[in-house]
Design a protein around this motif. Structure first.
Motif: not given
Lengths: 352, 155
Positions: A77, A79, A102
């Motif tokens: 994920v 970010r 994500g």
């Protein structure tokens, strides 16, 4: 604050230039007049000329897994994170709309003025190749969608910004893994795309940068030479709208793909073996040895007067960050809190 | 040009203030007026009220009287003086900004701009606590502390 709303424009502006970028939404929320002030080009100009401008390095970074919960099948994920390299402050950016779980994987991002443009990538839920464009305006702290990238889904393309209002997208591959020669320009202000003349070569996984005011596309590989990078370069002259023959030193480097950055001293830097190297008198010269903690480099980015290098001591270890003063050529360690030590996929710098 | 030892300032309310010349020339506007020979009788400052003018004089005096040295104690003293100086209510700060802008005292202007910027970006913990108390009914909203504060003032 009601009285302050009556401050004359130039005095209010003097106050606003001293407000940190992440509080602009507070200025905007006070009244309509102040909301408009934040978006005046004068504000950024004045912040720059008075030494109040802040450098922001935006990183697309893997979220650290909670200890003991890691599974091999987990899709990483990512970010967006903001590092203020001058102060060492870290913060997480608001999620991309519709991508709360994500960031699209392998998406590209570039800074254009006070906007961050995030393009393409793979949907982490479906692995669909995306042609979406999202723009984060740091003045209003809001995301907005941009016009989709034309020419069908494209991934692993290169892109660079002229720093003013245009993003250039070049190469990459389509859904059938055909390497592409095509090049598009995206005007962020007008939200429209224009096709530019094709490059001479197909360039999958090419590197792009703006250097000396020209759009450079570096290396890449063709459809029938999967993964075997050719060392060549094409340069686009934006005013004449044509591709120029490349000359010289840029194509000399080995072991692509690489990250090239133009420092604020207008010199071209990259990382070669365990050194930062610079183009001086048409040859690559070593500038500084990489600190041991970042020898496995993830990303190199330029911010005023400095280079910021993010990397790990070895593959898979937590990230460290160092900044190098371009004049002194000395490294200073930037503190990386544990929650911001995930792998960095890409980075770019904005001046607000 | 001959300088007198003291300068007379006349403010908005018609009150006069007699100040040493070294203090009076701190604001650039007054310095220029003296240089231009407008200081024979008194310097009119029609934009400044006596409350603000006495504050300004107090500030200039302090800065003139503090020895211009690198001494830590002197610097710290001046800093804490400045810190207290801008601890004023919004109305006073507002009038101060306009007066500073008119009188053109660079140092003090920077200080006040920064103070307003700090007010915009947030408060000290005590002040935030106070705001939370005052604005308890709206505070549960997710919007920033400060902007709520600004808005509640307008209601």
């Amino acid at each position: 604050m009601d009285r302050f709303q009556d401050l004359p424009h130039d005095i209010a502006l003097q106050c606003f230039i001293r407000v940190p970028f992440n509080q602009f939404h507070t200025i905007r929320s006070v009244c309509k007049a102040w909301k408009a002030e934040v978006h005046l080009p004068e504000l950024l100009r004045l912040r720059n000329s008075t030494g109040n401008a802040q450098s922001l390095v935006v990183l697309s970074q893997k979220k650290a897994n909670p200890a003991g919960k890691r599974k091999c099948s987990d899709v990483p994920v990512y970010r967006l994170v903001v590092l203020e390299p001058e102060t060492g402050n870290w913060s997480e950016m608001p999620c991309l709309p519709e991508f709360e779980n994500g960031l699209p994987l392998f998406c590209r991002m570039v800074a254009v003025g006070s906007d961050l443009v995030v393009m393409g990538g793979y949907d982490p839920r479906t692995w669909d190749c995306l042609n979406s464009v999202f723009i984060f305006d740091f003045l209003s702290s809001k995301w907005r969608p941009g016009a989709d990238m034309p020419g069908g889904p494209r991934s692993f393309f290169g892109c660079a910004s002229d720093g003013d209002r245009t993003v250039f997208v070049a190469g990459g591959h389509d859904l059938e893994k055909n390497a592409l020669k095509s090049v598009w320009a995206y005007d962020v202000t007008n939200d429209n795309w224009t096709q530019l003349p094709d490059m001479a070569k197909e360039r999958d996984e090419c590197e792009c940068l703006f250097y000396r005011g020209k759009f450079h596309v570096i290396n890449g590989y063709s459809t029938n030479m999967q993964g075997q990078f050719h060392q060549s370069i094409e340069v686009f002259e934006t005013s004449a709208r044509k591709w120029l023959e490349s000359n010289g030193v840029l194509s000399d480097t080995t072991h692509p793909p690489k990250i090239y950055v133009e420092g604020t001293d207008k010199k071209l830097y990259t990382c070669h073996a365990n050194d930062i190297v610079v183009v001086e008198d048409d040859t690559w010269r070593s500038v500084a040895r990489l600190p041991d903690e970042v020898t496995n480099m993830s990303y190199l980015v330029s911010f005023p007067g400095h280079l910021l290098l993010i990397g790990t001591p070895k593959y898979g270890e937590p990230s460290n960050a160092y900044k190098m003063d371009l004049n002194e050529r000395v490294w200073t360690k930037v503190h990386v809190p544990v929650e911001y030590s995930g792998h960095v996929e890409s980075a770019c710098c904005l001046i607000i | 040009m001959s300088y007198s030892k003291t300068i007379v300032l006349t403010n908005y309310d018609g009150e006069t203030f007699v100040v040493d010349e070294v203090v009076a020339v701190e604001p650039q506007t007054i310095e220029h007026m003296i240089e231009d020979g407008c200081a024979n009788t008194s310097i009119p400052l029609p934009n400044v009220t006596s409350k603000i003018l006495s504050k300004v004089i107090e500030h200039c005096k302090k800065h003139v009287e503090t020895p211009n040295s690198n001494e830590k104690a002197a610097k710290a003293d001046l800093k804490s003086f400045d810190f207290d100086f801008v601890k004023a209510d919004q109305g006073t700060l507002f009038d101060l900004i306009l007066a500073m802008n008119y009188l053109n005292i660079k140092e003090l202007l920077d200080l006040i701009y920064q103070t307003v910027a700090d007010m915009i970006k947030g408060k000290t913990p005590e002040e935030e606590e106070e705001m939370r108390r005052v604005n308890a009914w709206v505070f549960s909203c997710f919007v920033g502390v400060t902007c709520l504060y600004f808005k509640s003032k307008k209601m």
